[in-house]
Every structure is written in structure tokens, then in C-alpha cells.
Design an enzyme around this catalytic site. Structure first.
Site, PDB file in Angstrom:
ATOM      1  N   TYR A 164       9.035  -3.678  -9.106  1.00 45.74           N
ATOM      2  CA  TYR A 164       8.497  -4.232  -7.852  1.00 45.74           C
ATOM      3  C   TYR A 164       9.300  -3.734  -6.645  1.00 45.74           C
ATOM      4  O   TYR A 164       8.730  -3.226  -5.677  1.00 45.74           O
ATOM      5  CB  TYR A 164       8.533  -5.759  -7.934  1.00 45.74           C
ATOM      6  CG  TYR A 164       8.053  -6.483  -6.704  1.00 45.74           C
ATOM      7  CD1 TYR A 164       6.687  -6.649  -6.463  1.00 45.74           C
ATOM      8  CD2 TYR A 164       8.951  -7.029  -5.785  1.00 45.74           C
ATOM      9  CE1 TYR A 164       6.243  -7.331  -5.333  1.00 45.74           C
ATOM     10  CE2 TYR A 164       8.512  -7.708  -4.663  1.00 45.74           C
ATOM     11  CZ  TYR A 164       7.156  -7.860  -4.439  1.00 45.74           C
ATOM     12  OH  TYR A 164       6.716  -8.537  -3.329  1.00 45.74           O
TER      13      TYR A 164
HETATM   14  N1  LIG Z   1       5.152 -14.515  -1.503  1.00 45.30           N
HETATM   15  C1  LIG Z   1       6.301 -13.911  -1.262  1.00 45.30           C
HETATM   16  O1  LIG Z   1       7.384 -14.527  -1.276  1.00 45.30           O
HETATM   17  C2  LIG Z   1       6.332 -12.448  -0.966  1.00 45.30           C
HETATM   18  C3  LIG Z   1       7.575 -11.882  -0.649  1.00 45.30           C
HETATM   19  C4  LIG Z   1       7.644 -10.535  -0.374  1.00 45.30           C
HETATM   20  C5  LIG Z   1       6.512  -9.763  -0.395  1.00 45.30           C
HETATM   21  N2  LIG Z   1       5.318 -10.326  -0.704  1.00 45.30           N
HETATM   22  C6  LIG Z   1       4.140  -9.428  -0.715  1.00 45.30           C
HETATM   23  O2  LIG Z   1       3.101  -9.994   0.057  1.00 45.30           O
HETATM   24  C7  LIG Z   1       1.844  -9.565  -0.464  1.00 45.30           C
HETATM   25  C8  LIG Z   1       0.966 -10.779  -0.661  1.00 45.30           C
HETATM   26  O3  LIG Z   1       1.587 -11.637  -1.587  1.00 45.30           O
HETATM   27  P1  LIG Z   1       1.237 -13.178  -1.727  1.00 45.30           P
HETATM   28  O4  LIG Z   1       2.512 -13.871  -1.932  1.00 45.30           O
HETATM   29  O5  LIG Z   1       0.328 -13.597  -0.656  1.00 45.30           O
HETATM   30  O6  LIG Z   1       0.491 -13.119  -3.161  1.00 45.30           O
HETATM   31  P2  LIG Z   1      -0.830 -13.753  -3.746  1.00 45.30           P
HETATM   32  O7  LIG Z   1      -1.135 -15.064  -3.108  1.00 45.30           O
HETATM   33  O8  LIG Z   1      -0.653 -13.674  -5.214  1.00 45.30           O
HETATM   34  O9  LIG Z   1      -1.965 -12.707  -3.299  1.00 45.30           O
HETATM   35  C9  LIG Z   1      -2.043 -11.440  -3.870  1.00 45.30           C
HETATM   36  C10 LIG Z   1      -3.390 -10.838  -3.503  1.00 45.30           C
HETATM   37  O10 LIG Z   1      -3.494  -9.521  -4.085  1.00 45.30           O
HETATM   38  C11 LIG Z   1      -4.708  -9.417  -4.801  1.00 45.30           C
HETATM   39  N3  LIG Z   1      -4.541  -8.492  -5.923  1.00 45.30           N
HETATM   40  C12 LIG Z   1      -3.585  -8.510  -6.877  1.00 45.30           C
HETATM   41  N4  LIG Z   1      -3.810  -7.536  -7.789  1.00 45.30           N
HETATM   42  C13 LIG Z   1      -4.926  -6.880  -7.373  1.00 45.30           C
HETATM   43  C14 LIG Z   1      -5.678  -5.800  -7.897  1.00 45.30           C
HETATM   44  N5  LIG Z   1      -5.356  -5.179  -9.049  1.00 45.30           N
HETATM   45  N6  LIG Z   1      -6.773  -5.382  -7.218  1.00 45.30           N
HETATM   46  C15 LIG Z   1      -7.145  -6.001  -6.079  1.00 45.30           C
HETATM   47  N7  LIG Z   1      -6.475  -7.032  -5.536  1.00 45.30           N
HETATM   48  C16 LIG Z   1      -5.388  -7.470  -6.180  1.00 45.30           C
HETATM   49  C17 LIG Z   1      -4.982 -10.853  -5.264  1.00 45.30           C
HETATM   50  O11 LIG Z   1      -6.346 -11.088  -5.547  1.00 45.30           O
HETATM   51  P3  LIG Z   1      -6.962 -11.006  -7.045  1.00 45.30           P
HETATM   52  O12 LIG Z   1      -5.915 -11.546  -7.977  1.00 45.30           O
HETATM   53  O13 LIG Z   1      -8.201 -11.816  -6.974  1.00 45.30           O
HETATM   54  O14 LIG Z   1      -7.255  -9.569  -7.270  1.00 45.30           O
HETATM   55  C18 LIG Z   1      -4.564 -11.632  -4.028  1.00 45.30           C
HETATM   56  O15 LIG Z   1      -5.602 -11.639  -3.071  1.00 45.30           O
HETATM   57  C19 LIG Z   1       2.143  -8.811  -1.761  1.00 45.30           C
HETATM   58  O16 LIG Z   1       2.109  -7.423  -1.515  1.00 45.30           O
HETATM   59  C20 LIG Z   1       3.553  -9.242  -2.103  1.00 45.30           C
HETATM   60  O17 LIG Z   1       4.245  -8.267  -2.829  1.00 45.30           O
HETATM   61  C21 LIG Z   1       5.195 -11.643  -0.991  1.00 45.30           C
END
Ligand SMILES: NC(=O)c1ccc[n+]([C@@H]2O[C@H](COP(=O)([O-])OP(=O)(O)OC[C@H]3O[C@@H](n4cnc5c(N)ncnc54)[C@H](OP(=O)(O)O)[C@@H]3O)[C@@H](O)[C@H]2O)c1
Length: 259
Positions: A164
Site C-alpha cells: 500500500y
Molecule cells: N481512510 C483513511 O484513513 C485513509 C488514509 C490515507 C489514504 N486513504 C485513501 O483515501 C482513498 C479513499 O479511502 P476511504 O478511506 O474513503 O475508503 P473506502 O470508504 O473504503 O472507499 C474506497 C472506495 O474505492 C472503491 N474501490 C475499491 N476497490 C475498487 C475497485 N477495484 N474498482 C473500483 N472501485 C474500487 C470502493 O467502492 P467499491 O468497493 O464499491 O468498488 C469505494 O468507493 C483511498 O485511496 C485510500 O487509500 C484513506
């Protein structure tokens, strides 16, 4: 000029088309809502239809323009098909937000090729392919905004960064490469860097209250992030007022990275 007109001139996204991957959950859903409420027509791309539909229904009920495309961004074919469908909804996008991401977190010694490949495909290759599909058109039209969502783990290792962290480090480099290529033609490319944000992505970590409290204590503000913390930064980076900001990483992390 009224204050409202001045603010609209700086930040309105009226007439713009945006594509937001991962826009059906967590940070992406908040960014989708922010761009749509600021005036953009937004296409949300992810896999699960119920989440996509509820995101779009919420916005259209408010009078916003939004559409959804179900696509699996872990394969090149899925990305290509999803991109064409997304462009068919409201036309070629002016704004691309790459927010879809996965974090599978196996310990390094158990990290196999399958997890490595899937992580790179969704977190790094899909943003690259979508950039190749939409970036040149933005440059030709003289306006574009590409926003990648990366991670603290692009900069430092903690909580099993593994594949990651590597994918997000690559995404920050992609930010600079795309900025180098397209910024002379009005396309800015930047990254938003979250801290620890309470979303479904880290539901497992959130089940440990001590861990959650210790991550909050690592910020300067004293709390973990919420998805809505990204709304203003996304509207800024998507709009005309960020025209001279490119190739940058904007930390939206409560000061997590500042000490
Ligand atoms: N939350 C944190 O603390 C955090 C910290 C640092 C960075 N981030 C980054 O922020 C971004 C959003 O994260 P989040 O925390 O909001 O996560 P989340 O709520 O799990 O959302 C992830 C999104 O990505 C989509 N997704 C995942 N795999 C996919 C695939 N194969 N094809 C198409 N869509 C896909 C999911 O939809 P489906 O599952 O329906 O496809 C969902 O809409 C990510 O890039 C993550 O790495 C998050």
C-alpha cells in the site's frame, strides 16, 4: 461585487464535468458531494451498485447533476470500459479525482504477489490509465484538474505499510510526472494526503479504541480525520483558483505529518 459573486468566481465549478473514482464511500463520497454542490456534474465510479446509487440519489435529490458507473478498476479492461462509460454521462471530464483505493495490510513477510499486484492495479495503475485517457484531452482543451488521493504511507512507514505504501509513493511520483507533462497546457495535478480518516477502509483498525486514540494523539488538532474534512480542499484543487498550484501534495491530516 458581492462577496457571494467573488467567492463564486474563485471556487464555482458550474459547467465543469468531474469523474470521481471511489466516489461512493468515505473520502471519495465526501469529495463527490463537494464537487457536485459546488456546481460540477459528477460521475461516480466504483464497483458496488447500491452504494453508487445511494450517493447519486442523495445528490440528485438536492438538485445536483450526478451519475454513476459500475466498474472494476483492478483490471485494465475494467478501467477502460469504466472510463468510456463515465465520459458518456456528461461528456469528457475537466476534473478527474482518483480516490478508489484498497489497503490489504498483510505483514511484510506474508505479502504475496497477488496482494502486491492487486494493490498496484487499483491504487497506481488505474490512476495512470485514467490519466492517459483523460489528461491529453484536458491539455488540448486548455483546462484540467487531476487530483490523486495518496497517504501518509507514501512518506513514512507505519501500521504495515507494505504494498500500500509503495503504491501511494508511486502515486505521488505520478502526480509530479503528470504535472510535468500537462501543466504547461492548463492541467494541474496534485495529491491530497489524508491522515487517519474514519471510513470503512480502516474499519478493522477502528475496532481498537486504543489505536484510534493514539492515532488521534499523533495529530496537532487532537482528533482523527472525517471524510468531510476533504470537501474544501477538493473544491479548491478542482477549481480555477488553484491554477498556479501543481505537482504538490496537500496534507489534510490535522498536522499528523507536521512533527
Ligand atoms: N481512510 C483513511 O484513513 C485513509 C488514509 C490515507 C489514504 N486513504 C485513501 O483515501 C482513498 C479513499 O479511502 P476511504 O478511506 O474513503 O475508503 P473506502 O470508504 O473504503 O472507499 C474506497 C472506495 O474505492 C472503491 N474501490 C475499491 N476497490 C475498487 C475497485 N477495484 N474498482 C473500483 N472501485 C474500487 C470502493 O467502492 P467499491 O468497493 O464499491 O468498488 C469505494 O468507493 C483511498 O485511496 C485510500 O487509500 C484513506
Amino acid at each position: 461585487m458581492s462577496a457571494q459573486t467573488y467567492v463564486a468566481e474563485l471556487f464555482s465549478l458550474e459547467g465543469r464535468v468531474a469523474v470521481v473514482t471511489g466516489g461512493s464511500s468515505g473520502i471519495g463520497r465526501a469529495i463527490t458531494g463537494a464537487l457536485a454542490r459546488a456546481g460540477a456534474s459528477v460521475v461516480v465510479v466504483a464497483r458496488r451498485e447500491a452504494e453508487l446509487r445511494s450517493t447519486v440519489d442523495e445528490l440528485t435529490a438536492e438538485g445536483c447533476r450526478a451519475a454513476w458507473v459500475s466498474a472494476d478498476l483492478s483490471t485494465s479492461g475494467g478501467v477502460r470500459a469504466g472510463a468510456e462509460e463515465a465520459a458518456a454521462a456528461f461528456g469528457e471530464p475537466d476534473i478527474l479525482v482518483n480516490c478508489a483505493g484498497i489497503n490489504l495490510r498483510p505483514p511484510m513477510t506474508e505479502l504475496g504477489e497477488d496482494v502486491w499486484d492487486t494493490t498496484m492495479a487499483v491504487n497506481l495503475k488505474a490512476p495512470f490509465l485514467l490519466g492517459q485517457r483523460f489528461g491529453p484531452g484536458m491539455a488540448e482543451r486548455g483546462y484540467g484538474r487531476i487530483i490523486h488521493v495518496t497517504s501518509q504511507q507514501a512518506h513514512r512507514a507505519f501500521v504495515s505499510s507494505g504494498a500500500y505504501g509503495v503504491s501511494k509513493g508511486g502515486l505521488e511520483s505520478l502526480t509530479r510526472s503528470q504535472a510535468e507533462a500537462w501543466s504547461p497546457h492548463g492541467v494541474t495535478v496534485n495529491s491530497l494526503v489524508p491522515g487517519f480518516v474514519l471510513t470503512p477502509l480502516n474499519a478493522h483498525l477502528q475496532s481498537d479504541p486504543e489505536k484510534v486514540a493514539s492515532l488521534a494523539a499523533r495529530t496537532l488538532i487532537g482528533r482523527n480525520g472525517l471524510a468531510d474534512d476533504f470537501a474544501g480542499a477538493a473544491v479548491f484543487l478542482a477549481g480555477r483558483s488553484s491554477a498556479y498550484v501543481t505537482g504538490q501534495s496537500l496534507f489534510v491530516d490535522g498536522g499528523f505529518s507536521a512533527h
